[in-house]
Scaffold this motif. Structure first.
Motif, PDB file in Angstrom:
ATOM      1  N   GLY A  45      19.957  25.278  34.909  1.00  0.00           N
ATOM      2  CA  GLY A  45      19.922  24.949  36.329  1.00  0.00           C
ATOM      3  C   GLY A  45      21.299  24.809  36.951  1.00  0.00           C
ATOM      4  O   GLY A  45      21.437  24.536  38.142  1.00  0.00           O
ATOM      5  N   SER A  46      22.337  25.026  36.145  1.00  0.00           N
ATOM      6  CA  SER A  46      23.702  24.886  36.643  1.00  0.00           C
ATOM      7  C   SER A  46      23.992  26.017  37.637  1.00  0.00           C
ATOM      8  O   SER A  46      23.839  27.186  37.314  1.00  0.00           O
ATOM      9  CB  SER A  46      24.678  24.951  35.464  1.00  0.00           C
ATOM     10  OG  SER A  46      25.993  24.806  35.928  1.00  0.00           O
ATOM     11  N   LEU A  89      23.054  16.091  28.273  1.00  0.00           N
ATOM     12  CA  LEU A  89      23.050  17.151  27.264  1.00  0.00           C
ATOM     13  C   LEU A  89      24.350  17.157  26.466  1.00  0.00           C
ATOM     14  O   LEU A  89      25.428  17.006  27.028  1.00  0.00           O
ATOM     15  CB  LEU A  89      22.882  18.523  27.924  1.00  0.00           C
ATOM     16  CG  LEU A  89      21.661  18.729  28.812  1.00  0.00           C
ATOM     17  CD1 LEU A  89      21.674  20.142  29.397  1.00  0.00           C
ATOM     18  CD2 LEU A  89      20.367  18.500  28.048  1.00  0.00           C
ATOM     19  N   ARG A 119      27.493  11.805  32.832  1.00  0.00           N
ATOM     20  CA  ARG A 119      27.704  12.663  33.987  1.00  0.00           C
ATOM     21  C   ARG A 119      26.830  13.906  34.034  1.00  0.00           C
ATOM     22  O   ARG A 119      26.818  14.610  35.044  1.00  0.00           O
ATOM     23  CB  ARG A 119      29.185  13.036  34.059  1.00  0.00           C
ATOM     24  CG  ARG A 119      30.041  11.776  34.208  1.00  0.00           C
ATOM     25  CD  ARG A 119      31.508  12.062  34.098  1.00  0.00           C
ATOM     26  NE  ARG A 119      32.008  12.780  35.260  1.00  0.00           N
ATOM     27  CZ  ARG A 119      33.240  13.269  35.343  1.00  0.00           C
ATOM     28  NH1 ARG A 119      34.068  13.126  34.335  1.00  0.00           N
ATOM     29  NH2 ARG A 119      33.624  13.890  36.430  1.00  0.00           N
ATOM     30  N   CYS A 120      26.121  14.221  32.969  1.00  0.00           N
ATOM     31  CA  CYS A 120      25.135  15.309  33.030  1.00  0.00           C
ATOM     32  C   CYS A 120      23.798  14.625  33.289  1.00  0.00           C
ATOM     33  O   CYS A 120      23.475  13.635  32.641  1.00  0.00           O
ATOM     34  CB  CYS A 120      25.102  16.073  31.710  1.00  0.00           C
ATOM     35  SG  CYS A 120      23.624  17.081  31.472  1.00  0.00           S
ATOM     36  N   SER A 121      23.034  15.156  34.225  1.00  0.00           N
ATOM     37  CA  SER A 121      21.761  14.518  34.604  1.00  0.00           C
ATOM     38  C   SER A 121      20.789  14.435  33.444  1.00  0.00           C
ATOM     39  O   SER A 121      19.819  13.683  33.496  1.00  0.00           O
ATOM     40  CB  SER A 121      21.112  15.271  35.752  1.00  0.00           C
ATOM     41  OG  SER A 121      22.007  15.338  36.832  1.00  0.00           O
ATOM     42  N   CYS A 164      22.767  23.486  31.197  1.00  0.00           N
ATOM     43  CA  CYS A 164      21.393  23.954  31.188  1.00  0.00           C
ATOM     44  C   CYS A 164      21.245  25.120  32.159  1.00  0.00           C
ATOM     45  O   CYS A 164      22.190  25.494  32.855  1.00  0.00           O
ATOM     46  CB  CYS A 164      20.433  22.818  31.543  1.00  0.00           C
ATOM     47  SG  CYS A 164      20.406  22.385  33.293  1.00  0.00           S
ATOM     48  N   CYS A 193      28.044  19.554  38.388  1.00  0.00           N
ATOM     49  CA  CYS A 193      27.573  19.832  37.025  1.00  0.00           C
ATOM     50  C   CYS A 193      28.779  19.650  36.123  1.00  0.00           C
ATOM     51  O   CYS A 193      29.682  20.480  36.104  1.00  0.00           O
ATOM     52  CB  CYS A 193      27.019  21.245  36.888  1.00  0.00           C
ATOM     53  SG  CYS A 193      26.701  21.670  35.159  1.00  0.00           S
ATOM     54  N   ILE A 194      28.782  18.565  35.390  1.00  0.00           N
ATOM     55  CA  ILE A 194      29.943  18.268  34.557  1.00  0.00           C
ATOM     56  C   ILE A 194      30.092  19.310  33.454  1.00  0.00           C
ATOM     57  O   ILE A 194      31.204  19.614  33.006  1.00  0.00           O
ATOM     58  CB  ILE A 194      29.872  16.827  33.973  1.00  0.00           C
ATOM     59  CG1 ILE A 194      31.242  16.391  33.480  1.00  0.00           C
ATOM     60  CG2 ILE A 194      28.845  16.717  32.875  1.00  0.00           C
ATOM     61  CD1 ILE A 194      32.307  16.320  34.541  1.00  0.00           C
ATOM     62  N   TRP A 195      28.984  19.911  33.064  1.00  0.00           N
ATOM     63  CA  TRP A 195      29.047  20.936  32.026  1.00  0.00           C
ATOM     64  C   TRP A 195      29.759  22.186  32.499  1.00  0.00           C
ATOM     65  O   TRP A 195      30.413  22.879  31.715  1.00  0.00           O
ATOM     66  CB  TRP A 195      27.645  21.258  31.490  1.00  0.00           C
ATOM     67  CG  TRP A 195      27.388  20.432  30.276  1.00  0.00           C
ATOM     68  CD1 TRP A 195      26.573  19.348  30.159  1.00  0.00           C
ATOM     69  CD2 TRP A 195      28.024  20.611  29.002  1.00  0.00           C
ATOM     70  NE1 TRP A 195      26.663  18.837  28.889  1.00  0.00           N
ATOM     71  CE2 TRP A 195      27.534  19.590  28.162  1.00  0.00           C
ATOM     72  CE3 TRP A 195      28.949  21.512  28.493  1.00  0.00           C
ATOM     73  CZ2 TRP A 195      27.949  19.470  26.834  1.00  0.00           C
ATOM     74  CZ3 TRP A 195      29.367  21.392  27.180  1.00  0.00           C
ATOM     75  CH2 TRP A 195      28.859  20.372  26.364  1.00  0.00           C
ATOM     76  N   SER A 232      27.324  23.159  40.723  1.00  0.00           N
ATOM     77  CA  SER A 232      26.485  22.009  41.067  1.00  0.00           C
ATOM     78  C   SER A 232      25.371  21.823  40.052  1.00  0.00           C
ATOM     79  O   SER A 232      24.908  22.775  39.433  1.00  0.00           O
ATOM     80  CB  SER A 232      25.833  22.196  42.436  1.00  0.00           C
ATOM     81  OG  SER A 232      26.810  22.243  43.429  1.00  0.00           O
ATOM     82  N   CYS A 233      24.934  20.593  39.948  1.00  0.00           N
ATOM     83  CA  CYS A 233      23.808  20.273  39.073  1.00  0.00           C
ATOM     84  C   CYS A 233      22.508  20.665  39.755  1.00  0.00           C
ATOM     85  O   CYS A 233      22.400  20.645  40.976  1.00  0.00           O
ATOM     86  CB  CYS A 233      23.799  18.776  38.783  1.00  0.00           C
ATOM     87  SG  CYS A 233      22.333  18.222  37.901  1.00  0.00           S
TER      88      CYS A 233
HETATM   89  S1  SF4 Z   1      22.993  21.363  35.871  1.00  0.00           S
HETATM   90 FE1  SF4 Z   1      24.717  20.630  34.629  1.00  0.00          FE
HETATM   91  S2  SF4 Z   1      24.822  18.401  35.004  1.00  0.00           S
HETATM   92 FE2  SF4 Z   1      22.863  19.107  35.768  1.00  0.00          FE
HETATM   93  S3  SF4 Z   1      21.457  18.757  34.074  1.00  0.00           S
HETATM   94 FE3  SF4 Z   1      22.163  20.869  33.860  1.00  0.00          FE
HETATM   95  S4  SF4 Z   1      23.958  20.788  32.543  1.00  0.00           S
HETATM   96 FE4  SF4 Z   1      23.528  18.693  33.213  1.00  0.00          FE
END
Ligand code: SF4
Ligand code: SF4
Lengths: 311, 221
Positions: free
Chosen positions: B163-164, B156, B151-153, B161, B177-179, B168-169
């Protein structure tokens, strides 16, 4: 004494001796145009302590950061070799780390990398065998234990000064400083932050970092990208995930009037640098003058960063 | 369950272009539940194809059938009398179906009528989401029941990361963004320290990276 240093890089020495560090950035060409690369590098010579060489930044294919870093070494300058986890598995990464050290590279920045969907090959497979946190730990193990991550011995370990990125503006904000601490625990010697525009938020972030004692074990370099135009500011604000450009800043640029945006952008950057020099826990500035390398000497001069310490 | 999408009609028409007789074979398993490959969809696809071919002035005879499961030789065997009589058989089961079929009936030509996409479930009527990438070593208990591998693009193990952005991812505002969810749940439950520990390098041998997987259960063979 050389041996007390982890890598002996110029950047490490500058930071260790308590100087306020100044690093720059240079993107390799979209081709094998070495002459053009050297031209871009020349603007940064003696202006900064080390230069980040980006690795297929925003997932656009360019000359490899390893090759461009080696070329920089050949020019008598110090690269900060960037490596992302998007394009390589652990075999390729470890072999590139050894290669980098063999080519005279002494600083390395460990990154996850932008997702390939942002670049010119969105159809590519993404690797992400390991992530940036593990990459940091991997380089540390290779350097300090002289072992690969499978435990096998390394014949001449790579002595690299280990860098990592931190974005205080990505979400969730409250977690960001914990993530920073995890990166430091993993082995980061220095941190370069994402471009800072929201100073309030950054002050808060640094306060937390200082309170947690993080700045005692790691050098934090504050990231700056001067805004060249209102359009760039608006793009950064709206289109770049994890970027925080306050509307007051955009208004300030607008108020400067057409023809003055770039100068105003530089002034903002200079004010930021002045504040960072005083800010507790900030050990230097990382200037990402994207496609604006020729402006670095002017910014360095006006920011009072020159001459760079000779060691 | 396994989620699939029907292939675009144009692509299907291109596949069956040389055929005058066709059997469309559905599956009553996952693809029925995700409304893409069951009895109903067999009938819909059949009439769409017949209409399109009639328009082209090249009518086609299509038979329709759906079996219990296409991932099971026992059920595959049930169509023994039928297959062989067509120019082609189009399976609209997941990618397993047409492979089991072509293994069982080597002389018959088979086409896949769907694109098999992921393992997941319906989060609301008509919306399915990925949950598992079949990595072979489940670690979701470390992440409060959420899978960063699938579920993380960027898969990770130490996110989120940089970009969260507001939940949203970085790849798309519509992608969660599952993280962000993992971190918030950990913080709410006072388990933040879990995220500060270094997770071991993942052993991808149990995933597809280790080669095609096979299970032998001695107790069942
Ligand atoms: S934004 Fe969240 S889901 Fe997307 S790549 Fe980064 S950590 Fe993974
Ligand atoms: S950790 Fe592996 S097995 Fe568990 S849900 Fe994620 S992909 Fe599936």
């Amino acid at each position: 004494m050389m041996d007390t240093f982890k890598s002996g890089s110029r950047l490490e020495k500058v930071l260790r001796s308590g100087h306020f560090a100044f690093t720059g950035e240079c993107g390799p060409p979209k081709g094998a145009n070495v002459a053009h690369l050297k031209e871009k590098m020349a603007h940064l010579k003696d202006m900064v302590d080390a230069v980040n060489i980006t690795d297929n930044q925003t997932a656009v294919v360019r000359m490899s950061s390893l090759a461009a870093s080696a070329i920089m070494v050949g020019e008598g300058m110090e690269p900060n070799y960037q490596l992302v986890c998007r394009d390589r598995n652990r075999l390729a990464i470890m072999s590139d780390i050894l290669g980098a050290y063999s080519l005279g590279i002494r600083n390395m920045l460990c990154l996850s990398g932008d997702h390939q969907k942002f670049g010119n090959f969105p159809e590519a497979k993404n690797v992400y065998d390991i992530d940036s946190m593990q990459l940091i730990a991997m380089v540390k193990k290779m350097r300090d234990e002289g072992r690969f991550i499978n435990g096998e011995d390394i014949d001449v370990p790579p002595r690299l000064f280990i860098g990592a990125a931190a974005n205080p503006f990505a979400d969730p904000f409250e977690f960001r400083v914990h993530r920073l601490s995890a990166k430091i625990n993993a082995g980061a010697d220095f941190i370069q932050t994402q471009c800072i525009y929201n100073m309030d938020k950054f002050r808060k972030y640094m306060e937390m970092a200082v309170d947690m004692g993080l700045t005692e074990n790691c050098y934090i370099l504050a990231g700056i990208t001067p805004l060249k135009s209102v359009r760039m500011a608006e793009y950064m604000a709206g289109q770049v995930p994890g970027m925080d450009v306050p509307v007051e800043l955009i208004d300030r640029l607008k108020a400067a009037g057409k023809g003055n945006y770039a100068e105003e952008g530089i002034r903002i950057a200079l004010e930021q640098i002045a504040e960072f020099r005083e800010m507790k826990g900030v050990a230097g500035v990382h200037l990402m003058a994207i496609e604006w390398e020729h402006k670095v000497p002017e910014i360095a001069e006006r920011a009072g960063m020159l001459p760079r310490p000779s060691l | 369950m396994i989620i699939a999408d029907r292939k675009p009609l144009g692509e299907i028409l291109e596949m069956i272009e040389p055929c005058n007789t066709l059997l469309i074979l559905g599956c009553k398993g996952c693809v029925t539940v995700c409304n893409v490959g069951g009895q109903k969809e067999v009938e819909v696809l059949s009439s769409l194809l017949k209409i399109a071919r009639k328009k082209e002035g090249k009518e086609i005879r299509i038979d329709e059938k759906a079996i219990e499961r296409q991932c099971d030789p026992e059920y595959i065997d049930q169509v023994r009398e039928m297959v062989g009589a067509y120019d082609a058989v189009m399976s609209i089961a997941c990618g397993v179906g047409p492979q089991f079929l072509s293994e069982a009936y080597p002389k018959q030509k088979f086409f896949p009528g769907v694109n098999t996409t992921f393992m997941g479930g319906a989060v609301q009527h008509g919306v399915w989401e990925e949950r598992c990438a079949g990595c072979g070593t489940c670690v979701i208990h470390f992440f409060d029941g959420m899978c960063p591998i699938a579920r993380c693009s960027k898969s990770l193990l130490h996110g989120p990361c940089g970009g969260s952005d507001h939940g949203s991812c970085e790849i798309n505002k519509d992608v969660v963004c599952i993280w962000d969810k993992i971190v918030r749940k950990k913080m709410e439950n006072g388990r933040l320290s879990d995220l500060l520990e270094m997770k071991p390098f993942k052993d991808w041998r149990t995933a597809r990276d280790g080669g095609p997987r096979r299970r032998i259960r001695e107790d069942l063979t």
